[in-house]
Scaffold this motif. Structure first.
Motif, PDB file in Angstrom:
ATOM      1  N   TRP A 148       0.833  -1.211   0.000  1.00  0.00           N
ATOM      2  CA  TRP A 148       0.000   0.000   0.000  1.00  0.00           C
ATOM      3  C   TRP A 148       0.867   1.260   0.000  1.00  0.00           C
ATOM      4  CZ3 TRP A 148      -0.906   3.745   3.932  1.00  0.00           C
ATOM      5  CH2 TRP A 148      -1.951   4.618   3.652  1.00  0.00           C
ATOM      6  N   ARG A 149       1.927   1.261   0.797  1.00  0.00           N
ATOM      7  CA  ARG A 149       2.803   2.442   0.873  1.00  0.00           C
ATOM      8  C   ARG A 149       3.574   2.654  -0.421  1.00  0.00           C
ATOM      9  NH1 ARG A 149       5.364   2.451   6.936  1.00  0.00           N
ATOM     10  NH2 ARG A 149       3.482   3.192   7.963  1.00  0.00           N
ATOM     11  N   ARG A 150       3.958   1.606  -1.096  1.00  0.00           N
ATOM     12  CA  ARG A 150       4.711   1.763  -2.345  1.00  0.00           C
ATOM     13  C   ARG A 150       3.829   2.251  -3.478  1.00  0.00           C
ATOM     14  NH1 ARG A 150       9.573  -2.555  -2.629  1.00  0.00           N
ATOM     15  NH2 ARG A 150      10.325  -2.125  -0.544  1.00  0.00           N
ATOM     16  N   ARG A 151       2.543   1.995  -3.406  1.00  0.00           N
ATOM     17  CA  ARG A 151       1.621   2.462  -4.447  1.00  0.00           C
ATOM     18  C   ARG A 151       1.223   3.915  -4.260  1.00  0.00           C
ATOM     19  NH1 ARG A 151      -2.490  -2.445  -5.882  1.00  0.00           N
ATOM     20  NH2 ARG A 151      -0.869  -3.857  -6.605  1.00  0.00           N
ATOM     21  N   ARG A 152       1.439   4.477  -3.083  1.00  0.00           N
ATOM     22  CA  ARG A 152       1.065   5.866  -2.800  1.00  0.00           C
ATOM     23  C   ARG A 152       2.002   6.838  -3.430  1.00  0.00           C
ATOM     24  NH1 ARG A 152       0.184   6.660   3.420  1.00  0.00           N
ATOM     25  NH2 ARG A 152       0.753   8.711   2.770  1.00  0.00           N
TER      26      ARG A 152
END
Length: 59
Positions: A55-59
């Motif tokens: 989730w954090r890498r897609r932000r």
């Protein structure tokens, strides 16, 4: 001590406490012949870590 926008350290500490209590009090072993509860807790912890990382890498 903890950033209020990042609850993961608290979740990690919670899993660590449950794991230590389970190891000491209930005899859980996180190895080849461990209990179903220990395996379930480990899988949940891994799922949370992977989900948050993705989730954090897609932000």
């Amino acid at each position: 001590m903890f950033d209020s926008s990042n609850p993961l350290p608290i979740v990690g500490l919670l899993f660590a406490v449950v794991g230590v209590v389970g190891y000491v009090v209930f005899g859980w072993r996180f190895g080849g012949d461990s209990s179903a509860v220990a395996n379930a807790l480990a899988l949940v912890a891994v799922a949370i870590a992977v989900s948050v990382t993705v989730w954090r890498r897609r932000r």
